[in-house]
Design a protein around this motif. Structure first.
Motif, PDB file in Angstrom:
ATOM      1  N   THR A  54       0.832  -1.200   0.000  1.00  0.00           N
ATOM      2  CA  THR A  54       0.000   0.000   0.000  1.00  0.00           C
ATOM      3  C   THR A  54       0.866   1.250   0.000  1.00  0.00           C
ATOM      4  O   THR A  54       0.631   2.195  -0.766  1.00  0.00           O
ATOM      5  CB  THR A  54      -0.937  -0.001   1.217  1.00  0.00           C
ATOM      6  N   LEU A 122      -7.969   1.533  -1.698  1.00  0.00           N
ATOM      7  CA  LEU A 122      -7.642   2.517  -0.668  1.00  0.00           C
ATOM      8  C   LEU A 122      -8.894   3.302  -0.276  1.00  0.00           C
ATOM      9  O   LEU A 122      -9.690   3.694  -1.132  1.00  0.00           O
ATOM     10  CB  LEU A 122      -6.561   3.474  -1.189  1.00  0.00           C
ATOM     11  N   LEU A 133      -5.940   6.406   6.076  1.00  0.00           N
ATOM     12  CA  LEU A 133      -6.020   5.642   4.834  1.00  0.00           C
ATOM     13  C   LEU A 133      -5.952   4.164   5.194  1.00  0.00           C
ATOM     14  O   LEU A 133      -5.034   3.731   5.890  1.00  0.00           O
ATOM     15  CB  LEU A 133      -4.866   6.008   3.903  1.00  0.00           C
ATOM     16  N   GLN A 135      -7.018  -0.118   3.768  1.00  0.00           N
ATOM     17  CA  GLN A 135      -7.195  -0.993   2.621  1.00  0.00           C
ATOM     18  C   GLN A 135      -8.407  -1.893   2.841  1.00  0.00           C
ATOM     19  O   GLN A 135      -8.545  -2.486   3.921  1.00  0.00           O
ATOM     20  CB  GLN A 135      -5.962  -1.863   2.410  1.00  0.00           C
TER      21      GLN A 135
END
Length: 292
Positions: A54, A122, A133, A135
Motif C-alpha cells: 500500500t 484505498l 487511509l 485498505q
C-alpha cells in the motif's frame, strides 16, 4: 560519553534526519531496540506485506501525478514528516499539498478514457478527529496529520465519466479494483524500497532545498527517480539514503546480480531501484546591474 552512548546518538540522529521525529523519540527507539545501526528507520514488519504494498503504491501514484508546480517547501511527495512503525505509518501532510495528494491516491474509475486511477482498495476514513487511509482487502493503516487540527479534506465528487470509487464502498472493492488488486504485486523488492522512501520524507526534502521542488517520477515499473538541479550533490543524497538503511536487503528478498553493477546515483536491491540525479537548472537568473 561512552562509545555505546555515542553510537546510540548517531543512530537516533539518522532516524531524526530521515523522518523529522524528535531526537528523544529516536533515542528511545534505539534503547528499546526498535531501530539499529543497520536499520535506523523502522520498516513495515516482515509479515506486513500489504502495508508495504500500500505504501509503495502510494509512492508510485504520487510519482506519476505530482508535478513540480504542486510541490512546496521540499515536500516532494506532499509529506513533511513521518512516524513509521512495524504495523503502520503516520504521515504529516503539507497544508498546501494535502488535498492534491489525497485526490491522486484515492481510487477513481475513468470511464471516459478507460482505466483505474489511484491505489485500488484505498479508503479515507475519519477516526477520532484524524483521517486514516486503509485498505479494503486487509490490514494496512496510514494515519494522516495536518497542521490545522480542524482540517477537513476537500476532494472531488463524482463527475460525468469519472467515479470516485472510494466514496462508494468502504468494505468491498469495486470489480475494477478487485481485478487490479489481483494483478498488483505484493511483497517484492520494489515494495520494500518504495515503502522505505515514503518513511524518509526529510531525506527527499534535501533535493528540493534550493527551489522547494524537484522532478520525481517513475518509469512505470514502480522505480523512483528523483531529479533536481541545485542544493545537495547526488552522491551525498545517495549516501544519506544508504546510511538510513534504504538498501539493506530483507531476508525475503534475494540478491540480484544487477545490484552490484549499479551506476552512480542508483540504489539497487533485489533488482529494484531508486535513482537520484542532477539536472540542469532552469531557475531565472537575477542580476544586480542592468543587462545590455
Amino acid at each position: 560519553m561512552s562509545r555505546r552512548t555515542d553510537n546510540h546518538h548517531r543512530v537516533a540522529t539518522i532516524c531524526r534526519e530521515a523522518t523529522g521525529l524528535p531526537h528523544h523519540v529516536c533515542l528511545r527507539w534505539v534503547a528499546e531496540g526498535v531501530i539499529t545501526r543497520r536499520q535506523p528507520v523502522p520498516d513495515a514488519a516482515g509479515n506486513q506485506a500489504l502495508q508495504r504494498t500500500t505504501e509503495a503504491l502510494i509512492v508510485e501514484e504520487l510519482c506519476r501525478g505530482l508535478r513540480e508546480e504542486d510541490q512546496r517547501d521540499g515536500a516532494l511527495l506532499g509529506f513533511t514528516h513521518a512516524r513509521p512503525g512495524p504495523d503502520g505509518l503516520l504521515l504529516g501532510l503539507h497544508p498546501a499539498m494535502a488535498d492534491r495528494v489525497l485526490a491522486l491516491v484515492l481510487p477513481r474509475l475513468d470511464e471516459l478514457y478507460g482505466g483505474l486511477r489511484g491505489v485500488p482498495g484505498l479508503r479515507l476514513v475519519p477516526q477520532g478527529g484524524e483521517w486514516i487511509l486503509t485498505q479494503v482487502r486487509g490490514h494496512a493503516v496510514i494515519r494522516l496529520v495536518h497542521p490545522d487540527p480542524v482540517w477537513r479534506p476537500r476532494l472531488p465528487e463524482h463527475a460525468p465519466g469519472l467515479t470516485q470509487l472510494w466514496r462508494r464502498g468502504r468494505r468491498r472493492p469495486h470489480p475494477a479494483e478487485a481485478a487490479e488488486l489481483e494483478r498488483v504485486r505484493q511483497g517484492g523488492a520494489q515494495d520494500w524500497l518504495n515503502s522505505r522512501v515514503l518513511r524518509r520524507p526529510r531525506l527527499l526534502a534535501a533535493a528540493g532545498a534550493a527551489h522547494g521542488t524537484a522532478n520525481v517520477y517513475t518509469h512505470g515499473g514502480g522505480d523512483v527517480v528523483v531529479e533536481w538541479c541545485c542544493a545537495i550533490e547526488p552522491a551525498e543524497l545517495e549516501e544519506r539514503l544508504r546510511r538510513s538503511g534504504l538498501a539493506v536487503r530483507p531476508p525475503d528478498v534475494e540478491e540480484d546480480p544487477r545490484d552490484r553493477a549499479r551506476p552512480p546515483g542508483v540504489i539497487a536491491m533485489g533488482g529494484a531501484r531508486v535513482s537520484v540525479r542532477q539536472a540542469p537548472c532552469y531557475a531565472e537568473i537575477v542580476t544586480d546591474g542592468p543587462v545590455d
